[in-house]
Design a protein around this motif. Structure first.
Motif, PDB file in Angstrom:
ATOM      1  N   GLY A  93      -3.547  -2.650 -10.347  1.00  0.00           N
ATOM      2  CA  GLY A  93      -2.983  -4.115  -9.417  1.00  0.00           C
ATOM      3  C   GLY A  93      -2.988  -5.219 -10.376  1.00  0.00           C
ATOM      4  O   GLY A  93      -3.181  -6.267  -9.689  1.00  0.00           O
ATOM      5  N   PHE A  94      -2.710  -4.809 -11.448  1.00  0.00           N
ATOM      6  CA  PHE A  94      -2.306  -6.368 -12.261  1.00  0.00           C
ATOM      7  C   PHE A  94      -1.200  -7.117 -11.622  1.00  0.00           C
ATOM      8  O   PHE A  94      -0.224  -6.544 -11.416  1.00  0.00           O
ATOM      9  N   GLY A  95      -1.376  -8.522 -11.360  1.00  0.00           N
ATOM     10  CA  GLY A  95      -0.406  -9.360 -10.737  1.00  0.00           C
ATOM     11  C   GLY A  95      -0.169  -9.070  -9.103  1.00  0.00           C
ATOM     12  O   GLY A  95       0.606  -9.700  -8.711  1.00  0.00           O
ATOM     13  N   ALA A  96      -1.280  -8.442  -8.303  1.00  0.00           N
ATOM     14  CA  ALA A  96      -1.053  -7.885  -7.093  1.00  0.00           C
ATOM     15  C   ALA A  96      -0.752  -9.250  -6.170  1.00  0.00           C
ATOM     16  O   ALA A  96      -0.249  -9.186  -5.225  1.00  0.00           O
ATOM     17  N   ARG A  97      -1.504 -10.351  -6.642  1.00  0.00           N
ATOM     18  CA  ARG A  97      -1.381 -11.346  -5.661  1.00  0.00           C
ATOM     19  C   ARG A  97      -0.014 -12.068  -5.797  1.00  0.00           C
ATOM     20  O   ARG A  97       0.484 -12.534  -5.046  1.00  0.00           O
ATOM     21  N   LEU A  98       0.512 -12.208  -6.979  1.00  0.00           N
ATOM     22  CA  LEU A  98       1.770 -12.697  -7.117  1.00  0.00           C
ATOM     23  C   LEU A  98       2.596 -11.651  -6.511  1.00  0.00           C
ATOM     24  O   LEU A  98       3.768 -12.035  -5.815  1.00  0.00           O
ATOM     25  N   ALA A 102       6.355 -10.780  -2.807  1.00  0.00           N
ATOM     26  CA  ALA A 102       7.803 -10.244  -2.701  1.00  0.00           C
ATOM     27  C   ALA A 102       7.568  -8.972  -2.241  1.00  0.00           C
ATOM     28  O   ALA A 102       8.525  -8.160  -1.970  1.00  0.00           O
ATOM     29  N   ARG A 103       6.338  -8.821  -1.442  1.00  0.00           N
ATOM     30  CA  ARG A 103       6.095  -7.654  -0.390  1.00  0.00           C
ATOM     31  C   ARG A 103       5.987  -6.357  -1.187  1.00  0.00           C
ATOM     32  O   ARG A 103       6.541  -5.324  -0.736  1.00  0.00           O
ATOM     33  N   LEU A 104       5.374  -6.458  -2.298  1.00  0.00           N
ATOM     34  CA  LEU A 104       4.840  -5.232  -2.967  1.00  0.00           C
ATOM     35  C   LEU A 104       3.325  -5.439  -2.952  1.00  0.00           C
ATOM     36  O   LEU A 104       2.893  -6.193  -3.669  1.00  0.00           O
ATOM     37  N   HIS A 105       2.768  -4.606  -2.094  1.00  0.00           N
ATOM     38  CA  HIS A 105       1.073  -5.089  -1.818  1.00  0.00           C
ATOM     39  C   HIS A 105       0.522  -3.967  -2.525  1.00  0.00           C
ATOM     40  O   HIS A 105       0.656  -2.673  -2.165  1.00  0.00           O
ATOM     41  N   ILE A 106      -0.272  -4.379  -3.681  1.00  0.00           N
ATOM     42  CA  ILE A 106      -1.038  -3.366  -4.391  1.00  0.00           C
ATOM     43  C   ILE A 106      -2.480  -3.666  -3.986  1.00  0.00           C
ATOM     44  O   ILE A 106      -3.132  -4.989  -4.354  1.00  0.00           O
ATOM     45  N   VAL A 107      -3.202  -2.911  -3.355  1.00  0.00           N
ATOM     46  CA  VAL A 107      -4.664  -3.079  -2.777  1.00  0.00           C
ATOM     47  C   VAL A 107      -5.778  -2.417  -3.738  1.00  0.00           C
ATOM     48  O   VAL A 107      -5.746  -1.312  -3.724  1.00  0.00           O
ATOM     49  N   GLN A 108      -6.592  -3.169  -4.264  1.00  0.00           N
ATOM     50  CA  GLN A 108      -7.647  -2.455  -5.381  1.00  0.00           C
ATOM     51  C   GLN A 108      -8.904  -2.192  -4.419  1.00  0.00           C
ATOM     52  O   GLN A 108      -9.650  -1.468  -4.857  1.00  0.00           O
ATOM     53  N   SER A 109      -9.207  -3.309  -3.629  1.00  0.00           N
ATOM     54  CA  SER A 109     -10.500  -3.305  -3.075  1.00  0.00           C
ATOM     55  C   SER A 109     -10.931  -1.759  -2.306  1.00  0.00           C
ATOM     56  O   SER A 109      -9.998  -1.558  -1.201  1.00  0.00           O
ATOM     57  N   PRO A 110     -12.040  -1.328  -2.537  1.00  0.00           N
ATOM     58  CA  PRO A 110     -12.446  -0.203  -1.638  1.00  0.00           C
ATOM     59  C   PRO A 110     -12.746  -0.498  -0.290  1.00  0.00           C
ATOM     60  O   PRO A 110     -12.888   0.355   0.551  1.00  0.00           O
ATOM     61  N   CYS A 111     -12.902  -1.896  -0.033  1.00  0.00           N
ATOM     62  CA  CYS A 111     -13.186  -2.459   1.204  1.00  0.00           C
ATOM     63  C   CYS A 111     -11.961  -3.066   1.950  1.00  0.00           C
ATOM     64  O   CYS A 111     -12.043  -3.293   3.356  1.00  0.00           O
ATOM     65  N   GLY A 112     -10.618  -2.616   1.487  1.00  0.00           N
ATOM     66  CA  GLY A 112      -9.595  -2.738   2.100  1.00  0.00           C
ATOM     67  C   GLY A 112      -8.885  -4.234   2.385  1.00  0.00           C
ATOM     68  O   GLY A 112      -9.734  -5.002   2.200  1.00  0.00           O
ATOM     69  N   GLU A 113      -7.577  -4.017   2.735  1.00  0.00           N
ATOM     70  CA  GLU A 113      -7.014  -5.251   2.952  1.00  0.00           C
ATOM     71  C   GLU A 113      -5.984  -4.837   4.214  1.00  0.00           C
ATOM     72  O   GLU A 113      -5.560  -3.865   4.406  1.00  0.00           O
ATOM     73  N   ALA A 114      -5.989  -5.664   5.118  1.00  0.00           N
ATOM     74  CA  ALA A 114      -5.080  -5.728   6.432  1.00  0.00           C
ATOM     75  C   ALA A 114      -3.750  -6.298   6.007  1.00  0.00           C
ATOM     76  O   ALA A 114      -3.696  -7.317   5.755  1.00  0.00           O
ATOM     77  N   ILE A 115      -2.400  -5.505   6.080  1.00  0.00           N
ATOM     78  CA  ILE A 115      -1.281  -5.974   6.289  1.00  0.00           C
ATOM     79  C   ILE A 115      -0.600  -6.060   7.205  1.00  0.00           C
ATOM     80  O   ILE A 115      -0.227  -4.926   7.638  1.00  0.00           O
ATOM     81  N   PRO A 116      -0.417  -7.192   7.889  1.00  0.00           N
ATOM     82  CA  PRO A 116       0.552  -6.890   9.226  1.00  0.00           C
ATOM     83  C   PRO A 116       1.967  -6.598   8.928  1.00  0.00           C
ATOM     84  O   PRO A 116       2.539  -7.236   7.931  1.00  0.00           O
TER      85      PRO A 116
END
Length: 382
Positions: A93-98, A102-116
């Motif tokens: 997940g290094f650099g995930a926010r950056l 560019a629409r490369l979504h790397i989600v580390q959190s075990p509690c998840g992330e919603a991506i529309p």
């Protein structure tokens, strides 16, 4: 909405001491882009076990960079990635926010992330990406207030409402997760156990409310609950027991009402994995493509042949195992080193130790504490 679901790339894997890098590069740098051009998905979902180990080889990291750059930058298709149990989530997940820009979504959190997600046809869906979620990892999440869970099923029961709360009230919901769902067909010699003491299975009913669940971990492509839950399977046969698997990626067409059509898109490795049975003399006479494949050999000779593997390696340079047909089933060289030791899992061993020392079974209230301690030790590499 069209989704391409894949998982369990295991970059950096070897088979019988032979590097699989060239075979993985053929599949990912050549065949996968061709599939993407032909099918034009709205997103690619990669459901964990990107790498085979926490610290992957440099060549595997370069391959991943090339493949993701091809999909996201050249084809303009968003990719959603989660770590699996083989990955070190912080490295993946290094650099995930950056990268999300560019629409490369790397989600580390075990509690998840919603991506529309917006489809090219105007359709929309919410992709819920959930990093590999152990009971220990979830117990450390602020949103679960330090709760302790006896097993993965109980942990996911607490997690599921949090995931649903991330979604809008309407529209299809797609979950990307790395887990062992009860009822799935395993390949134990390929898939690292997700738990101690058999506590890793999650009941399929825990996934109620998701229109499609893109799963990673099990290496055989398979459907559960009529295809609402789906394992895309691994890219390549990573153990002898996978020799009969037809490897593929999964194309999912998801309608606005949540109904789906599923298609397996086959993959064709440059070299296969096959089990060959015959006498030493007969195997020495083998011709054709089998000589270039990865092979596990079963010798039918009644007595051991001197230096059989060395001599057969002159014909088959990629031998991954050899045994004699007369050996007791399961005792041959096909099993990887250490497999017998893994049969007795740490929780089982401790339970036996407790019973022997205290004359009583392990108390139920001790199990969550012990499981957390074992998983912490395993996560630290002990």
């Amino acid at each position: 909405m069209r989704l391409l679901h894949t998982a369990d790339w295991h970059l950096g894997r070897s088979l019988g001491g032979h590097s699989l890098h060239e075979d993985q590069a053929e599949l990912l740098a050549m065949q996968l882009p061709a599939i993407i051009r032909d099918t034009a998905p709205d997103a690619v979902l990669l459901a964990g076990d990107v790498f085979d180990r926490a610290v992957p080889p440099a060549e595997s990291v370069r391959l991943l960079d090339e493949v993701l750059s091809e999909i996201v930058l050249r084809h303009g298709i968003p990719v959603i990635v989660i770590p699996g149990n083989h990955d070190e989530a912080r490295r993946v997940g290094f650099g995930a926010r950056l990268l999300a820009a560019a629409r490369l979504h790397i989600v580390q959190s075990p509690c998840g992330e919603a991506i529309p997600l917006q489809g090219r046809d105007g359709s929309s869906a919410t992709i819920l990406a959930c990093g590999y979620a152990t009971p220990l990892a979830l117990s450390r999440e602020p949103s679960l207030a330090g709760a302790q869970f006896a097993d993965h099923d109980g942990a996911f029961a607490a997690l599921a409402p949090l995931l649903h709360a991330l979604c809008p009230a309407s529209g299809p919901r797609v979950l990307v997760a790395h887990a062992f769902v009860a009822g799935g067909a395993e390949s134990p010699m390929s898939e690292r156990a997700l738990s101690v003491g058999g506590t890793g299975a999650i009941g399929a009913d825990r996934f109620t409310g998701f229109d499609y669940v893109a799963l990673g971990h099990l290496h055989r492509p398979q459907n559960l609950l009529g295809g609402r839950l789906r394992y895309s399977g691994s890219l390549f046969p990573y153990s002898v027991e996978e020799a009969d698997h037809a490897k593929s990626v999964t194309l999912v067409d998801l309608a606005a009402d949540g109904t789906r059509q599923i298609e397996e898109i086959p993959l064709s490795p440059r070299r296969g994995l096959r089990v060959l049975t015959g006498s030493f003399a007969a195997l020495r006479e083998t011709e054709g493509p089998a000589r270039e494949d990865y092979v596990a050999l079963v010798l039918t000779d009644p007595t051991p042949v001197p230096e059989a593997q060395r001599r057969l390696a002159e014909i088959f340079p990629r031998i991954v195992g050899l045994r004699y047909a007369a050996e007791r089933a399961g005792s041959g060289a096909f099993a990887p080193a250490g497999a017998a030791a893994r049969v007795a899992r740490p929780l089982d061993l401790f339970g036996r130790f407790h019973a022997e020392m205290r004359g009583a079974p392990l108390p139920g209230e001790a199990r969550p504490v012990l499981i957390a301690a074992i998983e912490a030790a395993e996560a630290a590499g002990h």
